[in-house]
Enzyme design. Structure first.
Site: not given
Ligand code: HMG
Ligand code: MG
Length: 296
Positions: A14, A205, A207, A238, A247
């Site tokens: 994070d 969790h 922030h 985030c 956090n």
């Molecule tokens: P999308 O664009 O809808 O995905 O994103 P897609 O399935 O259409 O794929 C698009 C491209 O991404 C493709 O590549 C896939 O291969 C690739 P291209 O054909 O264009 O070259 N791809 C991947 N590559 C590697 N690993 C993967 C993957 N998936 C697709 N797993 C998706 C949808 C969910 C993938 C995207 O929105 C995403 O990765 N989001 C993550 C965002 C994130 O990490 N946010 C921060 C974490 S959450 C947080 O911090 C909150 C938390 O701390 C709690 C709190 O504080 O509340 C947990």
């Molecule tokens: Mg977080």
């Protein structure tokens, strides 16, 4: 004997996911290993998400594969979909976290899917993980407010938490993504979720965007939660929640918990040293108050 509270150290994930400058894999690896040496039993190591969405963690496989992993320590990683789980399995991950949100708008912006669609997406991830003997943790974001839709009704928090629990998550972490809650709303939210999921399976969790995180942790510990997410030196934010700061700092949480008579297994002096080192390394202000005050 003192009662134990488990910290889930989320700094390497994070925290670092929000750093603008590329952090070398070697720095990430040292951070994780040093946090374990300081006594953490759970360190969230990285995310197997799309590198287009989170470029900073594009090196997830390299980082995880190079880690000197200590027996008995959990190194969970975030996975948003089957592709992420597959990548994680290839490097031998044994615990993952899926992440949803209580707000429709945040869910769309963070994982490009609405709430119901995201739950459908998690089903095969969950099935595949459990078949492979992988433990799965669940996050619910925006439990006290959303940067896009504003208020988030408690019933939505409870609904998403219950859905993740019913899918098979062993623990649900309740995230105040934008640090908007205060002690009262935090406690009420926790109690509402604990009415449907045992408290022993919940984590909090927070922030620290508005300086309320430690007070919120205190209120929730008083209400019975025994797992707290925190980030060394208060790293983090985030990228899909503008204005979200880091956090709650692990050092400050541990100091408070030890003062309250809880045991965490963490050596505060060593943890402070890790926080000072990573702050210098990233040329960042140390977000832990204890990081400045510690004289030990
Ligand atoms: P999308 O664009 O809808 O995905 O994103 P897609 O399935 O259409 O794929 C698009 C491209 O991404 C493709 O590549 C896939 O291969 C690739 P291209 O054909 O264009 O070259 N791809 C991947 N590559 C590697 N690993 C993967 C993957 N998936 C697709 N797993 C998706 C949808 C969910 C993938 C995207 O929105 C995403 O990765 N989001 C993550 C965002 C994130 O990490 N946010 C921060 C974490 S959450 C947080 O911090 C909150 C938390 O701390 C709690 C709190 O504080 O509340 C947990
Ligand atoms: Mg977080």
């Amino acid at each position: 004997m003192a009662e134990r509270i488990r910290l889930v150290e989320v700094g390497p994930r994070d925290g670092l996911q929000n750093e603008a400058r590329a952090v070398p894999a070697a720095t990430k690896i040292r951070l994780i290993e040093d946090l374990v040496e300081a006594g953490h039993s759970t360190v969230e190591a990285t995310s197997f998400v799309s590198p287009k969405w989170i470029p900073q963690l594009a090196d997830a496989a390299e980082v995880y594969a190079s880690l000197r992993r200590k027996p008995g320590v959990a190194y969970p990683v975030l996975v948003p979909n089957l592709q992420g789980l597959q990548r994680a399995l290839e490097v031998g991950v044994s615990e993952v976290a899926i992440f949803g949100a209580a707000s429709e708008a945040f869910s769309q912006r963070n994982i490009n899917a609405g709430i119901d669609e995201s739950i459908e997406r998690f089903k095969p991830v969950m099935e595949h993980a459990l078949t492979n003997g992988i433990k799965v943790r669940g996050y619910v974001s925006t439990v006290l407010g959303c940067p896009y839709q504003g208020e988030v009704p408690l019933r939505d928090v409870v609904r998403v938490a219950r859905a993740l629990h019913e899918l098979g998550c062993y623990e649900i972490s309740l995230g105040d993504t934008i640090g908007i809650g205060t002690a009262r709303s935090a406690r009420e939210m926790l109690q509402a979720v604990a009415a449907v999921i045992p408290m022993a399976q919940l984590a909090v969790h927070f922030h620290d965007t508005r300086g309320q995180a430690l007070a919120n942790v205190f209120a929730c510990v008083e209400a019975g939660v025994r797992v707290v997410d925190a980030s060394v030196a208060g790293l983090g934010g985030c990228p899909y929640a503008e204005g979200a700061s880091g956090n709650v700092a692990s050092e400050d949480v541990v100091y408070m918990l030890h003062g309250m008579g809880f045991e965490t297994g963490i050596d505060l002096g060593r943890l402070v040293a890790v926080g000072r080192w990573i702050s210098t390394e990233l040329e960042r202000r140390n977000g832990a108050r204890l990081g400045l005050a510690w004289k030990g």
